[in-house]
Design a protein around this motif. Structure first.
Motif, PDB file in Angstrom:
ATOM      1  N   LYS A   1       0.842  -1.198   0.000  1.00  0.00           N
ATOM      2  CA  LYS A   1       0.000   0.000   0.000  1.00  0.00           C
ATOM      3  C   LYS A   1       0.874   1.243   0.000  1.00  0.00           C
ATOM      4  N   ALA A   2       0.506   2.211  -0.802  1.00  0.00           N
ATOM      5  CA  ALA A   2       1.202   3.493  -0.870  1.00  0.00           C
ATOM      6  C   ALA A   2       0.159   4.569  -1.172  1.00  0.00           C
ATOM      7  N   PRO A   3       0.279   5.740  -0.554  1.00  0.00           N
ATOM      8  CA  PRO A   3      -0.755   6.774  -0.727  1.00  0.00           C
ATOM      9  C   PRO A   3      -0.796   7.343  -2.142  1.00  0.00           C
ATOM     10  N   TYR A   4      -1.963   7.801  -2.527  1.00  0.00           N
ATOM     11  CA  TYR A   4      -2.138   8.531  -3.772  1.00  0.00           C
ATOM     12  C   TYR A   4      -1.914  10.008  -3.464  1.00  0.00           C
ATOM     13  N   LYS A   5      -1.009  10.636  -4.185  1.00  0.00           N
ATOM     14  CA  LYS A   5      -0.535  11.964  -3.834  1.00  0.00           C
ATOM     15  C   LYS A   5      -1.535  13.049  -4.223  1.00  0.00           C
TER      16      LYS A   5
ATOM     17  N   PRO B   1      -8.128   6.091 -15.563  1.00  0.00           N
ATOM     18  CA  PRO B   1      -7.324   5.250 -14.666  1.00  0.00           C
ATOM     19  C   PRO B   1      -6.840   3.992 -15.403  1.00  0.00           C
ATOM     20  N   VAL B   2      -5.688   3.491 -14.988  1.00  0.00           N
ATOM     21  CA  VAL B   2      -5.147   2.269 -15.587  1.00  0.00           C
ATOM     22  C   VAL B   2      -4.700   1.326 -14.480  1.00  0.00           C
ATOM     23  N   ALA B   3      -5.205   0.105 -14.515  1.00  0.00           N
ATOM     24  CA  ALA B   3      -4.821  -0.932 -13.556  1.00  0.00           C
ATOM     25  C   ALA B   3      -3.868  -1.911 -14.220  1.00  0.00           C
ATOM     26  N   THR B   4      -3.113  -2.647 -13.409  1.00  0.00           N
ATOM     27  CA  THR B   4      -2.187  -3.628 -13.977  1.00  0.00           C
ATOM     28  C   THR B   4      -1.816  -4.697 -12.957  1.00  0.00           C
ATOM     29  N   ASN B   5      -1.326  -5.823 -13.471  1.00  0.00           N
ATOM     30  CA  ASN B   5      -0.741  -6.864 -12.615  1.00  0.00           C
ATOM     31  C   ASN B   5       0.699  -7.161 -13.050  1.00  0.00           C
ATOM     32  N   ILE B   6       1.295  -6.258 -13.795  1.00  0.00           N
ATOM     33  CA  ILE B   6       2.617  -6.498 -14.367  1.00  0.00           C
ATOM     34  C   ILE B   6       3.662  -6.780 -13.290  1.00  0.00           C
ATOM     35  N   GLY B   7       3.503  -6.168 -12.110  1.00  0.00           N
ATOM     36  CA  GLY B   7       4.470  -6.374 -11.039  1.00  0.00           C
ATOM     37  C   GLY B   7       4.536  -7.808 -10.529  1.00  0.00           C
TER      38      GLY B   7
ATOM     39  N   LEU C   1      -9.629  11.877  -5.806  1.00  0.00           N
ATOM     40  CA  LEU C   1      -8.589  10.952  -5.345  1.00  0.00           C
ATOM     41  C   LEU C   1      -9.189   9.652  -4.818  1.00  0.00           C
ATOM     42  N   ALA C   2     -10.301   9.757  -4.087  1.00  0.00           N
ATOM     43  CA  ALA C   2     -10.951   8.551  -3.558  1.00  0.00           C
ATOM     44  C   ALA C   2     -11.445   7.668  -4.697  1.00  0.00           C
ATOM     45  N   ARG C   3     -12.043   8.277  -5.711  1.00  0.00           N
ATOM     46  CA  ARG C   3     -12.543   7.528  -6.863  1.00  0.00           C
ATOM     47  C   ARG C   3     -11.383   6.888  -7.621  1.00  0.00           C
ATOM     48  N   LEU C   4     -10.320   7.660  -7.847  1.00  0.00           N
ATOM     49  CA  LEU C   4      -9.174   7.159  -8.586  1.00  0.00           C
ATOM     50  C   LEU C   4      -8.541   5.965  -7.877  1.00  0.00           C
ATOM     51  N   GLU C   5      -8.307   6.093  -6.581  1.00  0.00           N
ATOM     52  CA  GLU C   5      -7.681   5.013  -5.822  1.00  0.00           C
ATOM     53  C   GLU C   5      -8.558   3.766  -5.803  1.00  0.00           C
ATOM     54  N   SER C   6      -9.857   3.963  -5.617  1.00  0.00           N
ATOM     55  CA  SER C   6     -10.771   2.829  -5.589  1.00  0.00           C
ATOM     56  C   SER C   6     -10.764   2.080  -6.923  1.00  0.00           C
TER      57      SER C   6
ATOM     58  N   SER D   1      -6.694  -3.533 -10.020  1.00  0.00           N
ATOM     59  CA  SER D   1      -5.352  -4.132  -9.964  1.00  0.00           C
ATOM     60  C   SER D   1      -5.347  -5.365  -9.066  1.00  0.00           C
ATOM     61  N   ASN D   2      -6.048  -5.303  -7.947  1.00  0.00           N
ATOM     62  CA  ASN D   2      -6.141  -6.468  -7.059  1.00  0.00           C
ATOM     63  C   ASN D   2      -6.806  -7.643  -7.762  1.00  0.00           C
ATOM     64  N   ARG D   3      -7.821  -7.346  -8.562  1.00  0.00           N
ATOM     65  CA  ARG D   3      -8.486  -8.414  -9.305  1.00  0.00           C
ATOM     66  C   ARG D   3      -7.543  -9.028 -10.336  1.00  0.00           C
ATOM     67  N   LEU D   4      -6.782  -8.175 -11.018  1.00  0.00           N
ATOM     68  CA  LEU D   4      -5.814  -8.672 -12.008  1.00  0.00           C
ATOM     69  C   LEU D   4      -4.689  -9.458 -11.324  1.00  0.00           C
ATOM     70  N   ASN D   5      -4.264  -9.018 -10.130  1.00  0.00           N
ATOM     71  CA  ASN D   5      -3.247  -9.754  -9.387  1.00  0.00           C
ATOM     72  C   ASN D   5      -3.737 -11.167  -9.055  1.00  0.00           C
ATOM     73  N   ALA D   6      -4.982 -11.236  -8.584  1.00  0.00           N
ATOM     74  CA  ALA D   6      -5.552 -12.545  -8.241  1.00  0.00           C
ATOM     75  C   ALA D   6      -5.647 -13.434  -9.475  1.00  0.00           C
ATOM     76  N   GLU D   7      -6.006 -12.838 -10.613  1.00  0.00           N
ATOM     77  CA  GLU D   7      -6.084 -13.591 -11.869  1.00  0.00           C
ATOM     78  C   GLU D   7      -4.725 -14.168 -12.240  1.00  0.00           C
ATOM     79  N   ALA D   8      -3.652 -13.454 -11.870  1.00  0.00           N
ATOM     80  CA  ALA D   8      -2.293 -13.899 -12.177  1.00  0.00           C
ATOM     81  C   ALA D   8      -1.744 -14.859 -11.119  1.00  0.00           C
ATOM     82  N   GLY D   9      -2.569 -15.163 -10.101  1.00  0.00           N
ATOM     83  CA  GLY D   9      -2.137 -16.105  -9.088  1.00  0.00           C
ATOM     84  C   GLY D   9      -1.454 -15.495  -7.878  1.00  0.00           C
ATOM     85  N   PHE D  10      -1.479 -14.159  -7.789  1.00  0.00           N
ATOM     86  CA  PHE D  10      -0.845 -13.493  -6.648  1.00  0.00           C
ATOM     87  C   PHE D  10      -1.759 -13.585  -5.429  1.00  0.00           C
TER      88      PHE D  10
END
Length: 242
Positions: free
Chosen positions: A161-165, A181-187, A220-225, A231-240
């Motif tokens: 977790k890291a804050p949205y500036k 907004p752009v989500a990813t699971n590349i990490g 900011l609240a909308r963007l972070e949500s 991204s969490n959904r994509l992470n789970a899809e990747a097995g994280f």
């Protein structure tokens, strides 16, 4: 044994990325000197090459979901590695970044960045740089495009977790443009640090735009949500599971 082989493949791939950056930069340099379109074409070609090499050299495929914007918008993206920069930029027609002023002195990368319209910013002077960019677009000195920013300000690994500036909201208000907004699971596949690249299917997802006009806190609240949820959904899809 398999890990060692993949690590070696990753090492060769990482080296080849920079070799190709030099090769493409030199190949497109004459056109880039004549026109910013040449620099843009060179940057897009490099993105295509890196994604192609990742597929066959390390078994890492990349997929783009959603609708990449083509009009003037601000793109606010989850940032996990250099690969998300490559995939996002390669998916939009005229992407540009806010970059640290010192990067304009970087061979090839810095010069091509300036040529495609990236905004070099000294510490504490981002507002003036953005105003200059907007003025140049309005006067026709430079072409508009898609300004790509990272609202967390740095690469953030999956599960961290890291804050949205707050500066992201200020920029959103200043530009008065939709924000995509752009989500990813590349990490999950390409970590923040280290050589190893995991094979699999890395996804970038362009989400529905946020219209201009929201209050800073609401935006900011909308963007972070939006970004974190997808991204969490994509992470789970990747097995994280972290």
């Amino acid at each position: 044994m398999m890990y060692a082989i993949q690590w070696l493949r990753s090492l060769v791939f990482n080296a080849m990325m920079y070799v190709m950056m030099l090769f493409v930069g030199l190949a497109y340099l004459p056109w880039a000197i004549v026109s910013p379109d040449g620099a843009l074409a060179g940057c897009h070609r490099y993105c295509v090459i890196v994604r192609w090499m990742a597929g066959w050299m390390i078994g890492l495929r990349t997929e783009v979901r959603g609708t990449p914007p083509t009009d003037e918008v601000m793109i606010a993206a989850k940032h996990q590695s250099f690969l998300d920069v490559i995939v996002i930029f390669g998916s939009v027609p005229r992407g540009k970044f806010i970059m640290k002023a010192i990067l304009k002195y970087a061979p090839i990368l810095g010069w091509f960045g300036l040529r495609i319209g990236c905004v070099p910013v000294d510490r504490g002077k981002r507002g003036a740089a953005i105003k200059r960019m907007l003025s140049d677009v309005q006067s026709g000195k430079i072409q508009g495009g898609q300004l790509i920013i990272y609202p967390q300000g740095t690469r953030v690994a999956p599960g961290v977790k890291a804050p949205y500036k707050a500066g992201t909201a200020a920029l959103y208000g200043q530009l008065n443009q939709p924000c995509v907004p752009v989500a990813t699971n590349i990490g999950v596949f390409w970590p923040k640090r280290g050589v190893y690249r995991k094979p699999g299917n890395a996804v970038i997802e362009f989400l529905p735009p946020i219209a201009p006009g929201l209050a800073n806190d609401e935006f900011l609240a909308r963007l972070e949500s939006d970004i974190e949820g997808h991204s969490n959904r994509l992470n789970a899809e990747a097995g994280f599971t972290g």
